[in-house]
Design an enzyme around this catalytic site. Structure first.
Site, PDB file in Angstrom:
ATOM      1  CG  HIS A  23      -2.417 -13.771 -33.998  1.00  0.00           C
ATOM      2  ND1 HIS A  23      -2.386 -13.671 -32.620  1.00  0.00           N
ATOM      3  CD2 HIS A  23      -1.126 -13.838 -34.404  1.00  0.00           C
ATOM      4  CE1 HIS A  23      -1.131 -13.684 -32.217  1.00  0.00           C
ATOM      5  NE2 HIS A  23      -0.342 -13.797 -33.276  1.00  0.00           N
ATOM      6  CD  GLU A  47      -3.179   3.397 -40.348  1.00  0.00           C
ATOM      7  OE1 GLU A  47      -3.435   4.325 -39.584  1.00  0.00           O
ATOM      8  OE2 GLU A  47      -2.211   3.423 -41.153  1.00  0.00           O
TER       9      GLU A  47
HETATM   10  C1  GRF Z   1      -5.676  -6.185 -32.454  1.00  0.00           C
HETATM   11  O1  GRF Z   1      -4.318  -5.964 -32.745  1.00  0.00           O
HETATM   12  C2  GRF Z   1      -6.009  -7.630 -32.683  1.00  0.00           C
HETATM   13  O2  GRF Z   1      -5.290  -8.220 -33.709  1.00  0.00           O
HETATM   14  C3  GRF Z   1      -5.617  -8.253 -31.387  1.00  0.00           C
HETATM   15  O3  GRF Z   1      -5.954  -7.286 -30.401  1.00  0.00           O
HETATM   16  C4  GRF Z   1      -5.981  -5.983 -30.979  1.00  0.00           C
HETATM   17  C5  GRF Z   1      -7.352  -5.428 -30.739  1.00  0.00           C
HETATM   18  O4  GRF Z   1      -7.503  -4.087 -31.057  1.00  0.00           O
HETATM   19  N1  GRF Z   1      -6.194  -9.546 -31.244  1.00  0.00           N
HETATM   20  P1  GRF Z   1      -8.937  -3.420 -31.084  1.00  0.00           P
HETATM   21  O5  GRF Z   1      -9.615  -3.593 -29.716  1.00  0.00           O
HETATM   22  O6  GRF Z   1      -9.753  -4.049 -32.175  1.00  0.00           O
HETATM   23  O7  GRF Z   1      -8.667  -1.963 -31.345  1.00  0.00           O
END
Ligand code: GRF
Length: 204
Positions: A111, A179
Protein backbone atom coordinates in the site's frame (compact mmCIF):
# COMPACT_ATOMS: atom_id res chain seq x y z
CA UNK A 1 11.28 -26.89 -2.56
CA UNK A 2 11.01 -23.11 -2.85
CA UNK A 3 7.88 -21.25 -1.74
CA UNK A 4 5.66 -20.94 -4.82
CA UNK A 5 4.38 -17.39 -5.19
CA UNK A 6 1.41 -16.09 -7.20
CA UNK A 7 1.36 -12.37 -7.96
CA UNK A 8 -2.06 -10.72 -8.46
CA UNK A 9 -2.11 -7.68 -10.76
CA UNK A 10 -4.54 -5.39 -12.58
CA UNK A 11 -2.42 -2.82 -14.41
CA UNK A 12 1.08 -1.75 -15.36
CA UNK A 13 2.86 -4.14 -13.05
CA UNK A 14 5.94 -2.16 -12.01
CA UNK A 15 5.83 -3.90 -8.64
CA UNK A 16 5.61 -7.25 -10.42
CA UNK A 17 8.67 -6.19 -12.43
CA UNK A 18 10.57 -5.34 -9.24
CA UNK A 19 9.76 -8.83 -7.94
CA UNK A 20 10.80 -10.53 -11.19
CA UNK A 21 14.06 -8.54 -11.25
CA UNK A 22 14.77 -9.36 -7.60
CA UNK A 23 14.20 -13.06 -8.24
CA UNK A 24 16.48 -12.98 -11.31
CA UNK A 25 19.16 -11.24 -9.23
CA UNK A 26 18.98 -13.95 -6.56
CA UNK A 27 17.35 -11.70 -3.97
CA UNK A 28 14.40 -14.06 -3.33
CA UNK A 29 16.36 -17.27 -2.74
CA UNK A 30 13.51 -19.01 -0.85
CA UNK A 31 10.74 -18.09 -3.31
CA UNK A 32 9.78 -18.69 -6.90
CA UNK A 33 7.31 -16.55 -8.86
CA UNK A 34 5.23 -19.38 -10.31
CA UNK A 35 2.08 -17.61 -11.52
CA UNK A 36 0.67 -14.17 -12.36
CA UNK A 37 -3.10 -13.70 -12.00
CA UNK A 38 -4.81 -10.70 -13.58
CA UNK A 39 -8.45 -9.68 -13.43
CA UNK A 40 -7.81 -7.46 -16.45
CA UNK A 41 -6.99 -9.10 -19.81
CA UNK A 42 -5.30 -5.88 -21.02
CA UNK A 43 -2.95 -5.44 -18.05
CA UNK A 44 0.61 -4.74 -19.21
CA UNK A 45 1.70 -6.82 -16.22
CA UNK A 46 0.70 -9.92 -18.22
CA UNK A 47 3.24 -8.97 -20.89
CA UNK A 48 5.91 -8.59 -18.19
CA UNK A 49 5.05 -12.09 -16.95
CA UNK A 50 5.23 -13.51 -20.49
CA UNK A 51 8.62 -11.89 -21.09
CA UNK A 52 9.92 -13.44 -17.87
CA UNK A 53 8.52 -16.86 -18.80
CA UNK A 54 6.01 -16.91 -15.94
CA UNK A 55 2.55 -18.35 -16.69
CA UNK A 56 -0.28 -15.82 -16.59
CA UNK A 57 -3.96 -16.44 -15.86
CA UNK A 58 -6.76 -13.98 -16.62
CA UNK A 59 -9.80 -14.27 -14.39
CA UNK A 60 -12.34 -11.57 -15.02
CA UNK A 61 -14.78 -10.80 -12.25
CA UNK A 62 -17.36 -9.63 -14.77
CA UNK A 63 -17.23 -12.88 -16.69
CA UNK A 64 -17.44 -14.94 -13.50
CA UNK A 65 -20.69 -13.15 -12.64
CA UNK A 66 -20.28 -13.07 -8.85
CA UNK A 67 -17.64 -12.53 -6.19
CA UNK A 68 -18.03 -16.14 -5.06
CA UNK A 69 -17.53 -17.56 -8.58
CA UNK A 70 -14.57 -15.20 -9.14
CA UNK A 71 -12.84 -16.33 -5.96
CA UNK A 72 -13.68 -19.98 -6.62
CA UNK A 73 -11.96 -19.77 -9.98
CA UNK A 74 -8.93 -18.03 -8.45
CA UNK A 75 -8.71 -20.71 -5.79
CA UNK A 76 -8.70 -23.52 -8.38
CA UNK A 77 -5.95 -21.87 -10.42
CA UNK A 78 -3.86 -21.46 -7.25
CA UNK A 79 -4.40 -25.07 -6.23
CA UNK A 80 -3.52 -26.32 -9.72
CA UNK A 81 -0.33 -24.27 -9.59
CA UNK A 82 0.65 -25.60 -6.15
CA UNK A 83 0.83 -22.03 -4.84
CA UNK A 84 1.97 -21.38 -1.24
CA UNK A 85 1.64 -17.61 -0.99
CA UNK A 86 0.03 -14.66 -2.79
CA UNK A 87 1.30 -11.12 -3.35
CA UNK A 88 -1.19 -8.41 -4.32
CA UNK A 89 0.82 -5.97 -6.47
CA UNK A 90 -1.60 -3.36 -7.73
CA UNK A 91 -4.57 -5.78 -7.71
CA UNK A 92 -7.67 -3.63 -7.88
CA UNK A 93 -10.25 -6.13 -6.57
CA UNK A 94 -11.25 -6.63 -2.95
CA UNK A 95 -11.05 -10.24 -1.76
CA UNK A 96 -13.77 -11.43 0.62
CA UNK A 97 -13.24 -12.93 4.05
CA UNK A 98 -14.28 -16.27 2.60
CA UNK A 99 -11.15 -16.15 0.43
CA UNK A 100 -8.67 -14.44 2.77
CA UNK A 101 -9.38 -16.86 5.63
CA UNK A 102 -8.18 -19.71 3.41
CA UNK A 103 -4.76 -17.99 3.20
CA UNK A 104 -3.95 -16.78 6.73
CA UNK A 105 -0.63 -14.86 6.81
CA UNK A 106 -0.07 -16.01 3.24
CA UNK A 107 -1.35 -12.97 1.33
CA UNK A 108 0.81 -9.82 1.17
CA UNK A 109 -0.25 -6.43 -0.12
CA UNK A 110 1.71 -3.27 -0.86
CA UNK A 111 0.00 0.00 0.00
CA UNK A 112 1.51 3.35 -1.01
CA UNK A 113 1.31 5.16 2.35
CA UNK A 114 2.42 4.67 5.92
CA UNK A 115 -0.54 2.71 7.32
CA UNK A 116 -2.67 3.72 9.26
CA UNK A 117 -2.53 6.99 7.29
CA UNK A 118 -4.47 7.23 4.02
CA UNK A 119 -5.65 3.65 3.85
CA UNK A 120 -8.81 1.56 3.84
CA UNK A 121 -11.73 1.64 1.47
CA UNK A 122 -11.46 4.22 -1.32
CA UNK A 123 -7.72 4.77 -0.84
CA UNK A 124 -6.09 3.27 -3.90
CA UNK A 125 -3.76 4.39 -6.68
CA UNK A 126 -3.33 8.15 -7.07
CA UNK A 127 -6.09 8.85 -4.55
CA UNK A 128 -3.70 7.92 -1.73
CA UNK A 129 -1.12 10.48 -2.86
CA UNK A 130 -3.80 13.15 -3.50
CA UNK A 131 -5.00 12.70 0.08
CA UNK A 132 -1.46 12.90 1.48
CA UNK A 133 -0.75 16.14 -0.42
CA UNK A 134 -4.11 17.61 0.58
CA UNK A 135 -3.36 16.92 4.25
CA UNK A 136 0.06 18.47 3.86
CA UNK A 137 2.11 15.64 5.34
CA UNK A 138 5.88 16.01 4.98
CA UNK A 139 6.60 12.29 5.17
CA UNK A 140 4.71 9.48 3.46
CA UNK A 141 5.91 6.06 2.28
CA UNK A 142 4.80 2.51 1.66
CA UNK A 143 3.64 -0.42 3.74
CA UNK A 144 3.70 -4.15 3.11
CA UNK A 145 1.13 -5.96 5.21
CA UNK A 146 -0.68 -9.27 5.47
CA UNK A 147 -4.18 -9.26 4.05
CA UNK A 148 -7.19 -10.16 6.15
CA UNK A 149 -10.88 -9.27 5.90
CA UNK A 150 -10.28 -5.58 6.77
CA UNK A 151 -9.10 -3.47 3.79
CA UNK A 152 -5.45 -2.51 4.54
CA UNK A 153 -6.05 -3.75 8.11
CA UNK A 154 -3.83 -6.85 8.44
CA UNK A 155 -0.56 -7.08 10.41
CA UNK A 156 2.23 -4.83 9.12
CA UNK A 157 5.33 -6.59 7.77
CA UNK A 158 7.53 -3.66 6.66
CA UNK A 159 7.38 0.10 6.12
CA UNK A 160 9.60 2.64 4.42
CA UNK A 161 9.28 6.43 4.78
CA UNK A 162 9.62 8.80 1.81
CA UNK A 163 9.88 12.61 1.93
CA UNK A 164 7.23 14.81 0.31
CA UNK A 165 8.89 17.62 -1.65
CA UNK A 166 7.72 21.17 -2.40
CA UNK A 167 5.85 21.26 -5.67
CA UNK A 168 4.97 17.54 -5.62
CA UNK A 169 1.96 16.46 -7.64
CA UNK A 170 0.18 13.14 -6.95
CA UNK A 171 2.09 11.73 -9.93
CA UNK A 172 5.59 12.85 -8.83
CA UNK A 173 4.90 11.66 -5.30
CA UNK A 174 3.60 8.31 -6.55
CA UNK A 175 6.77 7.82 -8.59
CA UNK A 176 9.07 8.68 -5.65
CA UNK A 177 7.18 6.34 -3.31
CA UNK A 178 7.53 3.55 -5.87
CA UNK A 179 11.25 4.15 -6.50
CA UNK A 180 12.30 4.77 -2.90
CA UNK A 181 9.96 2.39 -1.11
CA UNK A 182 7.63 0.00 -2.98
CA UNK A 183 10.11 -1.58 -5.39
CA UNK A 184 12.60 -2.20 -2.56
CA UNK A 185 10.24 -3.19 0.22
CA UNK A 186 8.07 -5.68 -1.68
CA UNK A 187 10.90 -8.01 -2.81
CA UNK A 188 12.39 -7.89 0.71
CA UNK A 189 9.04 -8.83 2.26
CA UNK A 190 8.53 -11.53 -0.39
CA UNK A 191 11.82 -13.14 0.65
CA UNK A 192 11.08 -12.76 4.36
CA UNK A 193 7.72 -14.56 4.12
CA UNK A 194 9.00 -17.11 1.55
CA UNK A 195 11.76 -18.08 3.94
CA UNK A 196 9.35 -18.38 6.87
CA UNK A 197 7.01 -20.65 4.89
CA UNK A 198 9.99 -22.63 3.56
CA UNK A 199 11.19 -23.27 7.10
CA UNK A 200 7.70 -24.21 8.27
CA UNK A 201 7.47 -26.84 5.52
CA UNK A 202 10.92 -28.15 6.35
CA UNK A 203 10.00 -28.47 10.03
CA UNK A 204 6.98 -30.67 9.29
C1 GRF B 1 1.15 0.80 -6.59
O1 GRF B 1 1.24 2.15 -6.21
C2 GRF B 1 0.71 -0.03 -5.42
O2 GRF B 1 1.16 0.45 -4.20
C3 GRF B 1 -0.77 0.10 -5.48
O3 GRF B 1 -1.08 0.12 -6.87
C4 GRF B 1 0.05 0.57 -7.62
C5 GRF B 1 0.38 -0.51 -8.59
O4 GRF B 1 1.33 -0.17 -9.55
N1 GRF B 1 -1.41 -0.90 -4.70
P1 GRF B 1 1.96 -1.27 -10.49
O5 GRF B 1 0.84 -1.98 -11.27
O6 GRF B 1 2.74 -2.25 -9.67
O7 GRF B 1 2.83 -0.50 -11.44
Amino acid sequence: MKTRIAIFVSGGGTNLQALLDAEAAGRIPHGEIALVVSNNPNAYALERARLAGVPGAVISKKECGSQAAFECQIQSVLELGGIDMIILAGFMCILSENFTKKWPNRILNIHPSLIPAFCGEGFYGLKVHEAALERGVKITGATVHFVNEIPDGGPIIAQQAVAVETGDTPETLQRRVMEQAEWILLPQAAEMVSQKLYEERKGK
